[in-house]
Design an enzyme around this catalytic site. Structure first.
Site, mmCIF file in Angstrom:
data_model
loop_
_atom_site.group_PDB
_atom_site.id
_atom_site.type_symbol
_atom_site.label_atom_id
_atom_site.label_comp_id
_atom_site.label_asym_id
_atom_site.label_seq_id
_atom_site.Cartn_x
_atom_site.Cartn_y
_atom_site.Cartn_z
ATOM 1 N NE ARG A 102 -9.705 -23.018 43.695
ATOM 2 C CZ ARG A 102 -10.936 -23.475 43.416
ATOM 3 N NH1 ARG A 102 -11.961 -22.647 43.356
ATOM 4 N NH2 ARG A 102 -11.134 -24.748 43.198
ATOM 5 C CG HIS A 129 -9.606 -27.864 39.260
ATOM 6 N ND1 HIS A 129 -9.085 -28.079 40.517
ATOM 7 C CD2 HIS A 129 -10.917 -27.542 39.457
ATOM 8 C CE1 HIS A 129 -10.038 -27.884 41.417
ATOM 9 N NE2 HIS A 129 -11.152 -27.563 40.803
ATOM 10 C CD GLN A 132 -13.890 -31.110 39.664
ATOM 11 O OE1 GLN A 132 -14.016 -30.233 40.493
ATOM 12 N NE2 GLN A 132 -14.735 -32.121 39.581
ATOM 13 C CG ASP A 222 -15.632 -25.650 33.980
ATOM 14 O OD1 ASP A 222 -16.468 -25.206 34.810
ATOM 15 O OD2 ASP A 222 -14.417 -25.351 34.016
ATOM 16 C CB CYS A 262 -15.788 -29.190 37.729
ATOM 17 S SG CYS A 262 -15.898 -27.641 36.831
ATOM 18 N NE ARG A 290 -12.415 -31.646 43.884
ATOM 19 C CZ ARG A 290 -12.343 -30.314 43.799
ATOM 20 N NH1 ARG A 290 -13.307 -29.636 43.220
ATOM 21 N NH2 ARG A 290 -11.274 -29.661 44.217
HETATM 22 N N1 CP Z 1 -15.164 -27.593 41.370
HETATM 23 C C1 CP Z 1 -14.560 -26.744 42.210
HETATM 24 O O1 CP Z 1 -13.348 -26.681 42.320
HETATM 25 O O2 CP Z 1 -15.425 -25.989 42.951
HETATM 26 P P1 CP Z 1 -15.023 -24.775 43.889
HETATM 27 O O3 CP Z 1 -14.580 -23.634 42.997
HETATM 28 O O4 CP Z 1 -16.290 -24.449 44.638
HETATM 29 O O5 CP Z 1 -13.922 -25.199 44.797
HETATM 30 N N1 NVA Z 2 -12.881 -23.469 35.013
HETATM 31 C C1 NVA Z 2 -13.461 -23.012 36.264
HETATM 32 C C2 NVA Z 2 -13.481 -24.104 37.261
HETATM 33 C C3 NVA Z 2 -14.053 -23.752 38.595
HETATM 34 C C4 NVA Z 2 -14.003 -24.872 39.575
HETATM 35 C C5 NVA Z 2 -12.674 -21.826 36.768
HETATM 36 O O1 NVA Z 2 -11.439 -21.841 36.688
HETATM 37 O O2 NVA Z 2 -13.285 -20.854 37.215
#
Ligand code: CP
Ligand code: NVA
Length: 304
Positions: A102, A129, A132, A222, A262, A290
């Site tokens: 990540r 993502h 997701q 989101d 999400c 997930r």
């Molecule tokens: N939706 C999602 O990826 O959540 P986290 O940021 O908690 O991993």
């Molecule tokens: N769009 C959000 C998603 C988090 C799971 C971010 O990137 O922070």
């Protein structure tokens, strides 16, 4: 297994057949199918941003597959001190069997994948993502029995989650309508890519939430400011206010429509508390999924 040893860096790394296979395996695993493909194997987690769902669901998925997880926390490894990615990647490649990353730039993820022989998985970048989107499609398939003929409406920021959803829907043959404020549309190349891949469905991008939500089977939103954009949150709030997923918008959707997010959510901003907790919300099933899709993904990438 066609996915053995491959990377999952972007939604487009899966063909429609492969996507359906991963979703099918996820359904079997959720129903209790036993799978120990991870036995003797280790998944590395390299996360430069906070995470609850992705971190925990990947860890539990790997444990349930009989494997182990090692946390490559950048603050306690040399990763946080600027060791070149090409060096780190080639070393980690010798220790672990797969890497879930990540980070901010998609290019960093791609560089890891270039220097690693093991599967590298996108656990969220600023661009995509895709894990997701797998869970989102599984949740839709479970609810409606099939993805055929469905329309998903994404309302809000044209961000990483929107990008993977657009591509995932295009690959799966789901109609997708995205409504975002001017200046916050999805990246132009993603729109073009989704439109070019959507052979049996349509991809519509608009500034009008009502146009996107009309008769939709899924309303999705989101946060208005993603991780790394926190300083813009205050300025964005009034621009995004008309894009809130609330009771009024929900009444425009199909009567059997479900609501997805999400998570994490900012209640009272992109979604109201009553919609999140309402009877049409499938947000908790979505979060659970997930685990099942990532278990299916790991089992596919690590299959002998
Ligand atoms: N939706 C999602 O990826 O959540 P986290 O940021 O908690 O991993
Ligand atoms: N769009 C959000 C998603 C988090 C799971 C971010 O990137 O922070």
């Amino acid at each position: 297994m066609a996915l053995t040893g491959r990377d999952f860096l972007a939604m487009t790394d899966l063909s429609s057949t492969e996507l359906m296979e991963v979703l099918g395996l996820a359904r079997d695993l959720k129903a209790g199918k036993e799978c120990q493909i991870g036995r003797g194997k280790t998944l590395g987690l390299l996360f430069r941003k906070a995470s609850t769902r992705t971190r925990v669901s990947f860890s539990v998925a790997m444990y349930q597959l009989g494997g182990q997880v090692v946390d490559l926390d950048p603050s306690v490894t040399q990763v946080g001190r600027g060791e070149p990615t090409s060096d780190t990647a080639r070393v980690l490649d010798r220790y672990v069997d797969a890497l879930a990353i990540r980070t901010f730039a998609q290019e960093e993820l791609d560089l890891f994948a270039y220097h690693c022989r093991i599967p590298v998985i996108n656990a969220l970048t600023d661009r995509e993502h895709p894990c997701q989107a797998l869970a989102d499609l599984l949740t839709m398939q479970e609810t409606f029995g099939s993805l055929a003929g469905l329309t998903l409406s994404y309302i809000g920021d044209g961000n990483n989650v929107a990008h993977s959803l657009m591509l995932g829907c295009a690959i799966a043959g789901v109609n997708v309508r995205v409504a975002c404020p001017d200046g916050f549309m999805p990246d132009g190349d993603i729109i073009a890519l989704a439109q070019s891949m959507a052979r049996t469905s349509e991809v519509i991008v608009t500034h009008e939430p009502a146009r996107a939500a009309g008769a939709a089977h899924v309303l999705y939103t989101d946060v208005w400011a993603s991780m790394g954009q926190e300083s813009q949150a205050q300025d964005r709030a009034p621009i995004f206010q008309p894009y809130q997923v609330n009771e009024a918008l929900l009444t425009l959707a199909d009567p059997k429509a479900i609501v997805l997010h999400c998570l994490p959510a900012h209640r009272g901003e992109e979604i109201t508390d009553s919609v999140m907790e309402g009877s049409q919300s499938r947000i908790w099933d979505q979060a659970e999924n997930r685990l099942h899709v990532q278990k299916a993904l790991l089992a596919s990438l690590l299959a002998p």
